[in-house]
Write an enzyme that holds these catalytic residues in place. Structure first.
Site, short mmCIF file in Angstrom:
data_model
loop_
_atom_site.label_atom_id
_atom_site.label_comp_id
_atom_site.label_asym_id
_atom_site.label_seq_id
_atom_site.Cartn_x
_atom_site.Cartn_y
_atom_site.Cartn_z
N ARG A 18 0.83 -1.21 0.00
CA ARG A 18 0.00 0.00 0.00
C ARG A 18 0.87 1.26 0.00
O ARG A 18 0.52 2.25 -0.65
CB ARG A 18 -0.95 -0.02 1.21
CG ARG A 18 -1.95 1.11 1.17
CD ARG A 18 -3.16 0.86 2.07
NE ARG A 18 -4.26 1.69 1.63
CZ ARG A 18 -4.77 2.70 2.33
NH1 ARG A 18 -4.30 2.98 3.52
NH2 ARG A 18 -5.75 3.41 1.84
N HIS A 67 0.53 4.16 -2.77
CA HIS A 67 0.18 5.55 -2.44
C HIS A 67 1.31 6.52 -2.76
O HIS A 67 1.06 7.69 -3.05
CB HIS A 67 -0.25 5.67 -0.98
CG HIS A 67 -1.66 5.27 -0.76
ND1 HIS A 67 -2.46 5.77 0.23
CD2 HIS A 67 -2.45 4.40 -1.45
CE1 HIS A 67 -3.68 5.23 0.16
NE2 HIS A 67 -3.67 4.38 -0.84
N HIS A 81 -6.13 -6.01 -3.50
CA HIS A 81 -6.95 -6.14 -2.29
C HIS A 81 -7.17 -7.60 -1.88
O HIS A 81 -7.81 -7.85 -0.85
CB HIS A 81 -8.29 -5.40 -2.47
CG HIS A 81 -8.17 -3.92 -2.29
ND1 HIS A 81 -9.18 -3.04 -2.58
CD2 HIS A 81 -7.14 -3.15 -1.84
CE1 HIS A 81 -8.79 -1.79 -2.31
NE2 HIS A 81 -7.54 -1.84 -1.87
N TRP A 122 -10.48 -8.59 2.65
CA TRP A 122 -11.25 -8.91 1.45
C TRP A 122 -11.26 -10.41 1.17
O TRP A 122 -12.11 -10.90 0.44
CB TRP A 122 -10.64 -8.20 0.25
CG TRP A 122 -10.73 -6.70 0.24
CD1 TRP A 122 -11.73 -5.96 -0.36
CD2 TRP A 122 -9.82 -5.74 0.80
NE1 TRP A 122 -11.48 -4.62 -0.19
CE2 TRP A 122 -10.32 -4.44 0.52
CE3 TRP A 122 -8.63 -5.85 1.54
CZ2 TRP A 122 -9.68 -3.27 0.93
CZ3 TRP A 122 -7.99 -4.68 1.94
CH2 TRP A 122 -8.51 -3.42 1.64
C1 HEM Z 1 -6.00 -1.12 1.81
C2 HEM Z 1 -8.86 1.90 -0.66
C3 HEM Z 1 -6.68 0.58 -4.79
C4 HEM Z 1 -3.50 -2.00 -2.24
C5 HEM Z 1 -6.95 -0.17 1.49
C6 HEM Z 1 -7.80 0.47 2.44
C7 HEM Z 1 -8.62 1.31 1.75
C8 HEM Z 1 -8.26 1.21 0.37
C9 HEM Z 1 -9.71 2.20 2.32
C10 HEM Z 1 -7.78 0.22 3.93
C11 HEM Z 1 -6.62 0.96 4.60
C12 HEM Z 1 -6.54 0.68 6.08
O1 HEM Z 1 -7.54 0.92 6.77
O2 HEM Z 1 -5.48 0.21 6.54
C13 HEM Z 1 -8.57 1.75 -2.00
C14 HEM Z 1 -9.30 2.37 -3.09
C15 HEM Z 1 -8.71 1.98 -4.26
C16 HEM Z 1 -7.58 1.12 -3.88
C17 HEM Z 1 -10.51 3.28 -2.92
C18 HEM Z 1 -9.07 2.27 -5.68
C19 HEM Z 1 -10.29 2.55 -6.09
C20 HEM Z 1 -5.56 -0.14 -4.44
C21 HEM Z 1 -4.48 -0.49 -5.34
C22 HEM Z 1 -3.57 -1.20 -4.61
C23 HEM Z 1 -4.09 -1.31 -3.26
C24 HEM Z 1 -4.40 -0.08 -6.82
C25 HEM Z 1 -2.24 -1.80 -5.02
C26 HEM Z 1 -1.84 -2.02 -6.26
C27 HEM Z 1 -3.98 -2.08 -0.94
C28 HEM Z 1 -3.45 -2.99 0.07
C29 HEM Z 1 -4.19 -2.73 1.23
C30 HEM Z 1 -5.14 -1.68 0.91
C31 HEM Z 1 -2.36 -4.03 -0.13
C32 HEM Z 1 -4.04 -3.42 2.59
C33 HEM Z 1 -3.14 -2.60 3.48
C34 HEM Z 1 -2.91 -3.21 4.84
O3 HEM Z 1 -3.30 -4.35 5.11
O4 HEM Z 1 -2.29 -2.50 5.66
N1 HEM Z 1 -7.23 0.30 0.23
N2 HEM Z 1 -7.54 1.01 -2.52
N3 HEM Z 1 -5.28 -0.63 -3.19
N4 HEM Z 1 -4.99 -1.34 -0.42
FE1 HEM Z 1 -6.31 -0.22 -1.49
#
Ligand code: HEM
Length: 276
Positions: free
Chosen positions: A33, A37, A166, A182
């Site tokens: 993540r 970002h 995700h 997820w």
């Molecule tokens: C986690 C939103 C696209 C990788 C999250 C979280 C949100 C989010 C709200 C939870 C964060 C937390 O509470 O720790 C979104 C939205 C996206 C998007 C709205 C696009 C519409 C992506 C993309 C990637 C990604 C493109 C990577 C290529 C991750 C990963 C997590 C995460 C790996 C888990 C982080 C953790 O476990 O600490 N995302 N995301 N996301 N996202 Fe996304």
């Protein structure tokens, strides 16, 4: 700065060690993540943003709502930065994302060095370049997801592939306000995210937090922006493709993730490319 293949291999080995020795087993997804970002701020028109500069080290970018909780990933990499001071933060964060994906069973990602570190906040991107998980209404959420990824130069298939990350990790109430994973294998990179999206009946979770969807067991979650991938006919066909063909997903993801990490980076060093 020019970094050699041996140098990259040593830093990659240190990242693998970090992930092997980490207690909770949930650092890998947070590193992915961080890389996303750091990179996903790219704007193809103005050619600003992207991973070059590692501007998330500075306020205001570090305080942007979307980046809440990412200090965990940045801090975890600090000992490796100390061991390899010539390696820029911008190279370290993107390499860590690529290595974490491989560490968790994902495809090899081609990664090339050459990013610089900004000296101060002057290169920070404005807030609002990263996607919101909800625009309050189905059509608006779909349009938002497409607009954010089009701005970075991605087409529908690439964005559906990228969001397949995700499969990893979870939402934390103290970071985004959302809760839960997820998939049931959140430290394994796979196409499970697409299968869960298609195979479950998703209903709105009733709780005090922001609108999110839950599967019939209540164990798994989807953000409204995840549901956009099955609500929209053009997104959905790629969800079906990747649910049925993990190899196609791995291939599409690897090339889209390399593009994500290289968007806006002008001085990539080809001779030291790793991953393929
Ligand atoms: C986690 C939103 C696209 C990788 C999250 C979280 C949100 C989010 C709200 C939870 C964060 C937390 O509470 O720790 C979104 C939205 C996206 C998007 C709205 C696009 C519409 C992506 C993309 C990637 C990604 C493109 C990577 C290529 C991750 C990963 C997590 C995460 C790996 C888990 C982080 C953790 O476990 O600490 N995302 N995301 N996301 N996202 Fe996304």
């Amino acid at each position: 700065s020019v970094v050699s293949k041996e140098h990259i291999a040593a830093v990659a080995a240190a990242i693998h060690d970090l992930l092997d020795n980490e207690e909770e087993g949930d650092l890998g997804p947070t590193l992915v993540r961080l890389a996303w970002h750091a990179s996903g701020t790219y704007d193809k028109e103005s050619r600003t943003g992207g991973s070059d500069g590692a501007t998330m080290r500075f306020s205001p970018e570090s305080d942007h709502g979307a980046n809440a909780g990412l200090h965990v990933a940045r801090n975890a990499l600090e000992p490796i930065k100390k061991l390899f001071p010539d390696f820029t933060y911008a190279d370290l964060w993107t390499l860590a994302g690529a290595v974490a994906i491989e560490h968790m069973g994902g495809p090899n990602i081609v990664w090339r060095p050459g990013r610089h570190d900004a000296k101060d906040a002057s290169e920070c991107t404005p807030d609002g370049r990263l996607p919101d998980a909800d625009k309050g209404q189905v059509g608006a959420t779909i349009r938002h997801v497409r607009a954010i990824f089009n701005r970075q130069g991605f087409d529908d298939r690439e964005m559906v592939a990228l969001i397949g990350a995700h499969a990893l990790g979870r939402c934390h109430t103290d970071r985004s306000g959302y809760t839960g994973p997820w998939t049931r294998a959140p430290t394994t990179f796979s196409n499970l995210y697409y299968k869960e999206l298609l195979e479950n009946t998703w209903t709105l979770k009733s709780w005090d937090g922001p609108d999110q969807f839950e599967d019939p067991t209540g164990d798994l979650m989807m953000l409204p922006s995840d549901m956009a991938l099955v609500w929209d006919r053009d997104f959905r066909k790629y969800v079906v493709e990747f649910a049925n063909d993990e190899e196609a997903f791995f291939k599409a993801f690897a090339s889209a993730f390399q593009k994500l990490e290289e968007n806006g980076v002008s001085a990539l060093n080809n001779s030291a490319a790793s991953g393929k």
